[in-house]
Scaffold this motif. Sequence first.
Motif, PDB file in Angstrom:
ATOM      1  N   ARG A   1      -0.341  -3.246 -12.179  1.00 48.64           N
ATOM      2  CA  ARG A   1      -1.627  -2.694 -12.624  1.00 48.64           C
ATOM      3  C   ARG A   1      -1.728  -1.218 -12.252  1.00 48.64           C
ATOM      4  O   ARG A   1      -2.153  -0.383 -13.062  1.00 48.64           O
ATOM      5  CB  ARG A   1      -2.772  -3.489 -12.001  1.00 48.64           C
ATOM      6  N   ALA A   2      -1.315  -0.879 -11.029  1.00 50.14           N
ATOM      7  CA  ALA A   2      -1.349   0.524 -10.587  1.00 50.14           C
ATOM      8  C   ALA A   2      -0.407   1.365 -11.443  1.00 50.14           C
ATOM      9  O   ALA A   2      -0.751   2.490 -11.845  1.00 50.14           O
ATOM     10  CB  ALA A   2      -0.969   0.620  -9.116  1.00 50.14           C
TER      11      ALA A   2
ATOM     12  N   ILE B   1       1.587  -8.138  -9.271  1.00 49.65           N
ATOM     13  CA  ILE B   1       0.615  -7.869 -10.345  1.00 49.65           C
ATOM     14  C   ILE B   1      -0.179  -6.612 -10.029  1.00 49.65           C
ATOM     15  O   ILE B   1      -0.423  -5.776 -10.907  1.00 49.65           O
ATOM     16  CB  ILE B   1      -0.311  -9.083 -10.553  1.00 49.65           C
ATOM     17  N   GLU B   2      -0.575  -6.455  -8.770  1.00 51.23           N
ATOM     18  CA  GLU B   2      -1.331  -5.263  -8.373  1.00 51.23           C
ATOM     19  C   GLU B   2      -0.479  -4.005  -8.552  1.00 51.23           C
ATOM     20  O   GLU B   2      -0.968  -2.973  -9.011  1.00 51.23           O
ATOM     21  CB  GLU B   2      -1.797  -5.403  -6.927  1.00 51.23           C
ATOM     22  N   ALA B   3       0.800  -4.080  -8.218  1.00 52.34           N
ATOM     23  CA  ALA B   3       1.691  -2.929  -8.393  1.00 52.34           C
ATOM     24  C   ALA B   3       1.851  -2.599  -9.875  1.00 52.34           C
ATOM     25  O   ALA B   3       1.839  -1.423 -10.257  1.00 52.34           O
ATOM     26  CB  ALA B   3       3.050  -3.219  -7.765  1.00 52.34           C
TER      27      ALA B   3
ATOM     28  N   GLU C   1       0.695 -11.863  -6.442  1.00 51.33           N
ATOM     29  CA  GLU C   1      -0.490 -11.004  -6.486  1.00 51.33           C
ATOM     30  C   GLU C   1      -0.124  -9.553  -6.194  1.00 51.33           C
ATOM     31  O   GLU C   1      -0.630  -8.633  -6.844  1.00 51.33           O
ATOM     32  CB  GLU C   1      -1.539 -11.499  -5.491  1.00 51.33           C
ATOM     33  N   ALA C   2       0.748  -9.342  -5.227  1.00 50.30           N
ATOM     34  CA  ALA C   2       1.175  -7.978  -4.897  1.00 50.30           C
ATOM     35  C   ALA C   2       1.929  -7.349  -6.069  1.00 50.30           C
ATOM     36  O   ALA C   2       1.725  -6.172  -6.390  1.00 50.30           O
ATOM     37  CB  ALA C   2       2.055  -7.991  -3.650  1.00 50.30           C
TER      38      ALA C   2
ATOM     39  N   GLN D   1      -2.052   1.916 -14.793  1.00 49.77           N
ATOM     40  CA  GLN D   1      -3.126   2.912 -14.714  1.00 49.77           C
ATOM     41  C   GLN D   1      -2.571   4.318 -14.606  1.00 49.77           C
ATOM     42  O   GLN D   1      -3.095   5.257 -15.206  1.00 49.77           O
ATOM     43  CB  GLN D   1      -4.039   2.599 -13.532  1.00 49.77           C
TER      44      GLN D   1
END
Length: 84
Positions: free
Chosen positions: A57-58, A53-55, A50-51, A61
């Motif tokens: 995604r950031a 994937i979040e990185a 999850e971490a 963006q």
Amino acid sequence: MQRIYERLERLESSRERHNALLDEHSRRLETLEGLPESLAEIHHALGRLEAKIEAQRAHSQLLQAVLWLIVGGVLAAGFELFKR
């Protein structure tokens, strides 16, 4: 006497089946004993995923924002060029 021998043979057979069942249940219990540790490892791996994937995604963006700034700058420069 023959009935006693037959009965003893059936008892021996039953005892062997019961021992086989007990062995199988013992094996399954040993497998289940390791389950909490395995679930904890899976939970930690999911947290790391999850971490990650979040990185990503950031990062995506940020890349999108930079591209929009570049496209906006090119458009602004084009309009400036056409003004002259």
